[in-house]
Enzyme design. Structure first.
Site, mmCIF file in Angstrom:
data_model
loop_
_atom_site.group_PDB
_atom_site.id
_atom_site.type_symbol
_atom_site.label_atom_id
_atom_site.label_comp_id
_atom_site.label_asym_id
_atom_site.label_seq_id
_atom_site.Cartn_x
_atom_site.Cartn_y
_atom_site.Cartn_z
ATOM 1 N N LYS A 98 18.585 -23.842 19.768
ATOM 2 C CA LYS A 98 18.342 -25.028 20.581
ATOM 3 C C LYS A 98 19.649 -25.800 20.756
ATOM 4 O O LYS A 98 20.577 -25.667 19.966
ATOM 5 C CB LYS A 98 17.305 -25.929 19.906
ATOM 6 C CG LYS A 98 15.960 -25.257 19.646
ATOM 7 C CD LYS A 98 15.087 -25.241 20.866
ATOM 8 C CE LYS A 98 14.515 -26.606 21.164
ATOM 9 N NZ LYS A 98 13.559 -26.564 22.303
ATOM 10 N N GLY B 166 12.643 -19.552 33.378
ATOM 11 C CA GLY B 166 12.027 -18.650 34.333
ATOM 12 C C GLY B 166 12.889 -17.439 34.621
ATOM 13 O O GLY B 166 13.940 -17.227 34.011
ATOM 14 N N TYR C 218 5.884 -18.756 17.738
ATOM 15 C CA TYR C 218 5.724 -19.595 18.929
ATOM 16 C C TYR C 218 5.343 -18.699 20.104
ATOM 17 O O TYR C 218 5.936 -17.651 20.298
ATOM 18 C CB TYR C 218 7.043 -20.332 19.179
ATOM 19 C CG TYR C 218 7.240 -20.952 20.539
ATOM 20 C CD1 TYR C 218 6.215 -21.623 21.197
ATOM 21 C CD2 TYR C 218 8.486 -20.895 21.157
ATOM 22 C CE1 TYR C 218 6.421 -22.205 22.439
ATOM 23 C CE2 TYR C 218 8.708 -21.475 22.399
ATOM 24 C CZ TYR C 218 7.674 -22.132 23.034
ATOM 25 O OH TYR C 218 7.889 -22.701 24.258
ATOM 26 N N ARG C 219 4.362 -19.079 20.850
ATOM 27 C CA ARG C 219 3.851 -18.441 22.061
ATOM 28 C C ARG C 219 2.873 -17.317 21.745
ATOM 29 O O ARG C 219 3.189 -16.361 21.066
ATOM 30 C CB ARG C 219 4.964 -17.879 22.952
ATOM 31 C CG ARG C 219 4.440 -17.539 24.350
ATOM 32 C CD ARG C 219 5.496 -16.952 25.250
ATOM 33 N NE ARG C 219 5.565 -15.493 25.178
ATOM 34 C CZ ARG C 219 6.144 -14.732 26.094
ATOM 35 N NH1 ARG C 219 6.729 -15.286 27.132
ATOM 36 N NH2 ARG C 219 6.168 -13.422 25.971
#
Length: 534
Positions: free
Chosen positions: A169, A219, A288-289
């Site tokens: 991050k 994306g 995560y996800r």
């Protein structure tokens, strides 16, 4: 774990006391069959001793894991490092003891995120780690741990299948992307094979790095996926992830922002694009996800370390300005795709960087802290300005400006070399105009300079404005270094000192214009003021 046990026995047969020429010959005869057996066993899914095999992936109707008042849901004295971010109502973090280790358990299921509006963001149980918030060479955040992947999300479609095990991050300057963007994410996708009953189940996982193509990228256009390696289900894997800044080996004046991973002994280094825009280095891990099914991962032996080195190669935050019109006293403001005037100078939408448009270019980009650089449109008949999503440096002819010093402490911004200037018109529109008056003049208020007037008062410069030389007075500062930068952030003077004042009479490096004097004290505090050279 049968595969690893059988492999150990095989190695023992080769290397142990049974080894002889005769035995070697027999073993070699059976080697192809034994190898096939090992491959078959290895690809046949085994249920891990601490695997969640619940047939239901729904959140318990009792609401036991709902946790509506906090996302920091943890056990006392957890073995895993970091602060929990729990956005699932399926399970909370817990710990198991298998294979001689204590493992943190992270289980999430499809549609179990009850926090984010709901299910606008993906479920997760992650641990966040305090970030390295300096950008000097040698700054880094480093995480190590041991991982077992037991299950990941599957939708039947490649792009949406898989779950993240960790992510790098870091925020950046110049706007673009989310408020807290991911730099790269490490994704596990399932590989299927038969279980003991011949059913197709997840037997191993392909690890991918999902990396940004530019700051704030998301994306298909903003990210690229790179295959790294495969790991078996329940395989014990050593993990290391380091995110930080190092010197560019090809140019000592530049630095690299990097995300380097070691996964099961294999090294996967990657340099983050636009390193000059990076503001920090951070890491999250867990799971995560999950866009279909369930995901579960186990972490053990986690450690975290960070180092912060101040970057003194450029003005620390002094190149972020509020741009105030001389005539109206109103501030240049980014409002979506529009450029407007505001009576208030408060807020990051009024903060701008003036950045060189490219190496060797005399032009600059005017870059918003919340969006991108300013583009000018039209000519005398229909002039306009657009706040774009483009990041600097950018040499497009409709996005470059010339900074003109007015020798009175103000500047004007010319559209390239077209004789039109950034202008606050009488109709309150911000535009560009051929008029040269106080509506085309702007004061640059450094966000650092305006924060603490007591700090600024301890640094003096006289005469100011100057022509032939000047003296910098350092009142009540144990100074270590004095630096002077031009408006593009280029260093034009540097001197180490422990004196209370410095006199500069060699003006060879000082063209007419405005400069920022930056004094670094022994305690690493930075004090700054303006200098005008006529």
């Amino acid at each position: 774990m049968v595969f690893f046990k059988d492999l150990f026995i095989f190695k023992s047969l080769i290397k142990g006391s049974l080894y002889s020429g005769h035995m070697k010959k027999k073993l070699l005869n059976y080697l192809p069959l034994f190898a096939l057996m090992l491959f078959t066993v290895s690809m046949m899914a085994q249920t891990a001793p601490d695997e969640d095999t619940n047939s239901s992936i729904a959140c318990p109707s009792s609401g036991v894991f709902q946790n509506n008042t906090t996302r920091d849901v943890d056990i006392a004295n957890p073995d895993n490092v970091g602060t929990v971010d729990d956005r699932t109502c399926y399970a909370d973090y817990y710990e198991t003891s298998v294979y001689g280790e204590t493992w943190g358990a992270y289980n999430i299921t499809f549609n179990s995120n009850h926090w984010d509006a709901p299910n606008t963001l993906q479920p997760r149980i992650e641990r966040s780690l305090s970030r390295s918030q300096e950008t000097g060479v040698g700054s880094y955040a480093r995480f190590t741990g041991t991982l077992r992947i037991l299950e990941v999300g599957n939708t039947g479609t490649f792009g949406s299948t898989g779950s993240y095990l960790m992510q790098a991050k870091g925020k950046h300057t110049g706007g673009g992307g989310s408020n807290d963007p991911a730099i790269c994410l490490y994704l596990a996708r399932p590989v299927y094979g038969p279980d003991a009953n011949g059913n197709q189940v997840q037997v191993s996982f392909d690890i991918w790095r999902e990396q940004i193509n530019f700051r704030g990228g998301s994306g298909a256009a903003g990210r690229t996926e790179v295959f790294l390696r495969n790991v078996l289900k329940d395989e014990i894997i050593d993990i290391e992830l380091e995110v930080g800044f190092r010197q560019d080996p090809n140019d000592p004046n530049l630095k690299i922002h990097y995300s380097d991973a070691i996964i099961g002994g294999q090294v996967f280094n990657w340099n983050i694009p636009e390193p000059e825009r990076g503001r920090e280095s951070g890491i999250r891990y867990g799971v995560y996800r999950v866009k279909g099914g369930r995901a579960q991962m186990r972490w053990a032996n986690t450690t975290y370390q960070k180092v912060e080195v101040v970057d003194n190669s450029t003005i620390p935050a002094a190149d972020i300005y509020r741009i105030k019109n001389v005539e109206t006293g109103e501030y240049l403001t980014s409002s979506g795709s529009s450029i407007i005037a505001s009576t208030s100078g408060t807020g990051s939408d009024k903060e701008w960087e003036i950045i060189s448009a490219g190496s060797g270019s005399s032009y600059v980009n005017i870059d918003s802290q919340v969006r991108g650089i300013i583009r000018f449109t039209g000519g005398s008949s229909n002039p306009g300005l657009v706040s774009t999503n483009f990041s600097p440096p950018n040499t497009d002819t409709d996005k470059v400006w010339t900074v003109i010093d007015n020798n009175d402490g103000t500047v004007s911004f010319e559209t390239r070399n077209l004789g039109r200037f950034l202008y606050h018109d009488t109709n309150n529109m911000i535009t560009h105009s051929a008029n040269i008056d106080d509506r085309s003049k702007w004061n640059l208020e450094s966000t650092t300079l305006s924060v603490d007037s007591q700090q600024i008062a301890s640094v003096g410069v006289y005469p100011n404005p100057t022509v032939d030389g000047f003296t910098i007075s350092l009142d009540n500062i144990s100074a270590e270094k004095v630096q002077i930068f031009n408006l593009l952030g280029m260093l034009v003077y540097e001197q180490k000192t422990n004196e209370s004042s410095i006199h500069i009479d060699n003006m060879d490096n000082f063209d007419s214009g405005m400069y920022i004097i930056s004094v670094t004290a022994n305690d690493n505090k930075v004090y700054q003021t303006k200098l005008i050279v006529n």
